[in-house]
Design a protein around this motif. Sequence first.
Motif, PDB file in Angstrom:
ATOM      1  N   ARG A   2       0.826  -1.210   0.000  1.00  0.00           N
ATOM      2  CA  ARG A   2       0.000   0.000   0.000  1.00  0.00           C
ATOM      3  C   ARG A   2       0.861   1.262   0.000  1.00  0.00           C
ATOM      4  N   HIS A   3       1.903   1.266   0.811  1.00  0.00           N
ATOM      5  CA  HIS A   3       2.770   2.443   0.871  1.00  0.00           C
ATOM      6  C   HIS A   3       3.407   2.734  -0.479  1.00  0.00           C
ATOM      7  N   VAL A   4       3.878   1.695  -1.132  1.00  0.00           N
ATOM      8  CA  VAL A   4       4.506   1.867  -2.445  1.00  0.00           C
ATOM      9  C   VAL A   4       3.490   2.417  -3.434  1.00  0.00           C
ATOM     10  N   TRP A  10      -0.083   8.753  -5.761  1.00  0.00           N
ATOM     11  CA  TRP A  10      -0.563  10.036  -5.271  1.00  0.00           C
ATOM     12  C   TRP A  10       0.550  11.019  -4.929  1.00  0.00           C
ATOM     13  N   ALA A  11       1.671  10.540  -4.486  1.00  0.00           N
ATOM     14  CA  ALA A  11       2.781  11.453  -4.195  1.00  0.00           C
ATOM     15  C   ALA A  11       3.620  11.690  -5.440  1.00  0.00           C
ATOM     16  N   ASP A  12       3.368  10.888  -6.487  1.00  0.00           N
ATOM     17  CA  ASP A  12       4.043  11.026  -7.777  1.00  0.00           C
ATOM     18  C   ASP A  12       5.563  10.911  -7.649  1.00  0.00           C
ATOM     19  N   LEU A  13       6.011  10.005  -6.769  1.00  0.00           N
ATOM     20  CA  LEU A  13       7.438   9.764  -6.608  1.00  0.00           C
ATOM     21  C   LEU A  13       7.911   8.759  -7.652  1.00  0.00           C
ATOM     22  N   THR A  14       9.167   8.855  -8.021  1.00  0.00           N
ATOM     23  CA  THR A  14       9.763   7.864  -8.907  1.00  0.00           C
ATOM     24  C   THR A  14      10.023   6.594  -8.110  1.00  0.00           C
ATOM     25  N   TYR A  15      10.295   5.500  -8.817  1.00  0.00           N
ATOM     26  CA  TYR A  15      10.604   4.251  -8.129  1.00  0.00           C
ATOM     27  C   TYR A  15      11.817   4.430  -7.222  1.00  0.00           C
ATOM     28  N   HIS A  62       0.016   2.705 -14.966  1.00  0.00           N
ATOM     29  CA  HIS A  62       1.286   3.424 -15.098  1.00  0.00           C
ATOM     30  C   HIS A  62       2.457   2.472 -14.877  1.00  0.00           C
ATOM     31  N   GLY A  63       3.435   2.525 -15.767  1.00  0.00           N
ATOM     32  CA  GLY A  63       4.562   1.599 -15.726  1.00  0.00           C
ATOM     33  C   GLY A  63       5.570   1.931 -14.726  1.00  0.00           C
TER      34      GLY A  63
END
Length: 63
Positions: A2-4, A10-15, A62-63
């Motif tokens: 869930r965190h990932v 929603w936070a639009d962070l990169t991997y 989204h990939g």
Amino acid sequence: DRHVLLLVAWADLTYQEVADALSIPIGTVRSRLNRARRKVRASLSGAHPSLIADIAPEAISHG
């Protein structure tokens, strides 16, 4: 998982940013995100298509 999913969708962070934030390898980010996406798809399988489009579509496709 869930965190990932939340950090990517929603936070639009990169991997890499997610990996750094959670102190986990990037491969773990990818596997957790894949697992979370499968769970979301399964949960929404009977939902009306317009509802699915409104719930973070990038988290699903989204990939």
